[in-house]
Write an enzyme that holds these catalytic residues in place. Sequence first.
Site, short mmCIF file in Angstrom:
data_model
loop_
_atom_site.label_atom_id
_atom_site.label_comp_id
_atom_site.label_asym_id
_atom_site.label_seq_id
_atom_site.Cartn_x
_atom_site.Cartn_y
_atom_site.Cartn_z
N LYS A 106 0.84 -1.20 0.00
CA LYS A 106 0.00 0.00 0.00
C LYS A 106 0.88 1.25 0.00
CE LYS A 106 -4.05 1.84 2.54
NZ LYS A 106 -4.92 1.66 3.71
N SER A 155 -9.85 1.49 2.54
CA SER A 155 -9.00 2.30 1.70
C SER A 155 -7.90 1.51 0.98
CB SER A 155 -8.34 3.39 2.56
OG SER A 155 -7.49 2.81 3.53
N SER A 207 -10.05 -0.91 6.74
CA SER A 207 -9.43 -0.79 5.41
C SER A 207 -8.69 -2.01 4.91
CB SER A 207 -8.50 0.40 5.38
OG SER A 207 -9.25 1.56 5.19
#
Length: 482
Positions: free
Chosen positions: A78, A153, A177
């Site tokens: 990420k 997310s 997330s």
Amino acid sequence: MSFSIYTTTISELHKMFVEKQISVSDAIAEYRKQAEKINPEIHAYLELFDTTDMVVYAQELIDTGRATLLTGIPIAVKDNILISGHIASASSKMLENHTASYDATIIASLKQQGVVFMGRTNMDEFAMGSSTENSAYGPTKNPLDVTRVPGGSSGGSAAALASHTALLALGTDTGGSIRQPASFCGLVGLMPTYGTVSRYGAIAMGSSLDQIGPFAKSVSEAKLLWETLVSHDAHDNSSLPDKDRNWLEPKKNYTLGVPKSFISGEGVSESVKNNFTEVLEKAKQAGHTIVEIDVPLIEYSLPVYYIIMPAEVSTNLARFDGVRYGLRISGDTPDHTMSLSRGAGFGPETKRRIMLGTYVLSHGYHDAYYQKAINVRNAIKDACAKVFEKVDYIITPTTPSGAFRFGEKSENPVEMYLSDLFTVPANIAGIPALSLPSGYDEHHMPLGVQLMGSRFSEKALFDCAESLEKVLHYERIPTTLS
Ligand code: GLN
């Protein structure tokens, strides 16, 4: 055994590496080819890395008998986790050109083992969102249906894994997330016990809630990555000393508590409710005991989260002032520079949360909102601790619905926030929670079931999840692109 990016597991690939059936270079080339093929449409990655040096190092570890199970394994990272020498933008214009000057602690330990970082993955800006629609660089699509969101997310990480461009992925979870995108993309995702995985080198969102965790295609592979992630780190002042980590050991059967009133609310889709009923049936058949429980105040987790999280966001993002680092647009005065830089660097959702956070922390409102939320948070923590005296895990659906369409919730922030209903309590309480695939919704999109446990219950949590994985028989559906 022949190699396939779609079906080869980590332990199979490891065996093939060690037995010289395939080189790291050839294997990584296959994942890379897939990443280049899917990315123009899916947009899972913001950037694909040059993996040459990592591949050479991994091969060296294998050839000299120093390989671990993770050596040479491709992983998607990420974009809010720092890898030295690479941009880490948190999908924000504010950090568009921000190159990390050091490795996050977890990145350093993965590097040592010769894990291959495929690239940095798209996300909602500063990890705020549930769909990746808040990325400054455009959304990520769900590889199982490109008209739908992958969740957020950490949507890029989930999409990268679900489209078979890697064997593992890293995400961060502040309110769901990891688990929510895992559920939307048919993957396993874990949010570890707060304080057990170093946050050093992860761009902070809500510091008392954030944890880094794994995405994987199976429970055992999630466990494998987790084992590397959990260690004490002196660089992170919330990292718990090893002596305080009293891991619960697995047992034969588990008692699963169903917070019935919490999960039968209005916003929960029929297909989620039906799937959950089936899951409970199968859990019983697998030998587990199902009991109804009441977790006092758990329904207040979401409102509490949307006070504490923005408060912490507003403080954490105060450092982006156009002076120290990040975007700078010069104005006539320092104040003017700050407002121009922050005005241009942050997207609308980020600004909304900064304003909300500043408001709840401001003099006169602090006691009415922030302090009250902290008090309720403590009460929820206590309530959970009490529940875990009676049951091993709290079981809920992971999300109130399957993956939704683009634009379906982005006009209405509160609608979007409601998709965190079931995931947020674990962050509020600082307890571990795992999502695993449990079936499909009415559009044949994946659904997930969530297990929340007491602090340090991960080992047993994986064990319990594995027993459910066996009976839930989730068929990994081919992506629309493969
Ligand atoms: N979707 C939640 C939010 O928007 C959770 C985000 C996260 O876990 N980083 O805040």
